[in-house]
Design an enzyme around this catalytic site. Structure first.
Site, PDB file in Angstrom:
ATOM      1  N   LYS A  87       0.857  -1.190   0.000  1.00 41.78           N
ATOM      2  CA  LYS A  87       0.000   0.000   0.000  1.00 41.78           C
ATOM      3  C   LYS A  87       0.891   1.238   0.000  1.00 41.78           C
ATOM      4  O   LYS A  87       1.761   1.399   0.875  1.00 41.78           O
ATOM      5  CB  LYS A  87      -0.901  -0.048   1.238  1.00 41.78           C
TER       6      LYS A  87
HETATM    7  O1  G3P Z   1      -7.585   2.290   5.443  1.00 41.29           O
HETATM    8  C1  G3P Z   1      -7.967   3.431   4.770  1.00 41.29           C
HETATM    9  C2  G3P Z   1      -9.364   3.906   5.104  1.00 41.29           C
HETATM   10  O2  G3P Z   1     -10.275   2.850   4.956  1.00 41.29           O
HETATM   11  C3  G3P Z   1      -9.478   4.638   6.400  1.00 41.29           C
HETATM   12  O3  G3P Z   1     -10.797   4.775   6.854  1.00 41.29           O
HETATM   13  O4  G3P Z   1     -12.443   5.326   8.617  1.00 41.29           O
HETATM   14  O5  G3P Z   1     -10.041   6.005   8.904  1.00 41.29           O
HETATM   15  O6  G3P Z   1     -11.490   7.156   7.253  1.00 41.29           O
HETATM   16  P1  G3P Z   1     -11.206   5.880   7.985  1.00 41.29           P
END
Ligand code: G3P
Length: 218
Positions: A87
């Site tokens: 990633k």
């Molecule tokens: O892993 C990346 C993304 O899914 C993060 O999500 O909930 O931290 O905005 P969030």
């Protein structure tokens, strides 16, 4: 539509795997830190533990932001298991790194994508997955699912094979909206996946079925 779980918590990953609908896992540095994971050896051991639980792709994020650093970390991560997807953040050196990994046949997930232009660049560089953050766009009053639509159109126009991984999914309606648009993958918390189960008519219907046939099996 593939279902990925967005966590580094081994119990949650195991629970999702046991449900029989899990296609992969995404992690990020914040999620790893939340589990108290730090230090190269612990990070590597944790990714190995995740790979031992799931059948599908496991996104492991680099924590360098320069080209050489991302290549060095990504190669170590990719060598851990064939399930590992490196990633990489959507920055200039990140695009170069994605091209490098793509040319070497190493799977990549371009993360922190908030615009269609960024998604186009990720696809041009040969990313396996692109991760537009739906929830974080909603948080700042942009419609995150509109971005998924825009990327779907662009990728379909040119036959890009990069999979749209709708990230930062917060609730079941996000999942359904992304499924309607045709996102290839969604990643979110286990709670969003489990919320798809819920309907009051299922609960009341089951309660009546159980009551009507109580004790009639034998
Ligand atoms: O892993 C990346 C993304 O899914 C993060 O999500 O909930 O931290 O905005 P969030």
């Amino acid at each position: 539509m593939k279902f990925f779980i967005d966590t580094a918590n081994l119990q949650e990953i195991q629970e999702a795997q046991n449900l029989g609908v899990l296609d992969g896992v995404t992690t990020n540095p914040s999620l790893m830190a939340k589990e108290g994971i730090s230090g190269k050896d612990n990070i590597i051991a944790h990714y190995k533990a995740i790979c031992a639980i799931v059948d599908g792709d496991v996104s492991a994020e680099v924590i360098s932001t320069d080209y050489e650093g991302m290549i060095a970390e990504g190669e170590i991560l990719a060598a851990l298991d064939e399930k590992i997807v490196v990633k990489v953040p959507m920055i200039k050196d990140g695009i170069r790194a994605i091209r490098y990994f793509s040319d070497k046949g190493i799977k990549t997930n371009c993360t922190l994508v908030f615009s269609a232009g960024q998604a186009l660049l990720a696809a041009k560089a040969g990313a396996t997955y692109v991760s537009p953050f739906v929830g974080r766009l909603d948080d700042i009053s942009f419609d995150g699912t509109k971005l998924i639509e825009q990327i779907r159109t662009i990728y379909d126009n040119y036959g890009f094979e990069t999979e749209i991984l709708a990230a930062s999914i917060r609730h079941p309606v996000h999942i359904l909206q992304c499924a309607e648009i045709g996102a290839d993958v969604m990643t979110g918390p286990l709670s969003a996946i489990l919320a798809l189960l819920k309907h009051p008519l299922t609960d009341s219907g089951l309660e009546k079925f159980m009551k009507d046939m109580a004790g009639k099996w034998n």
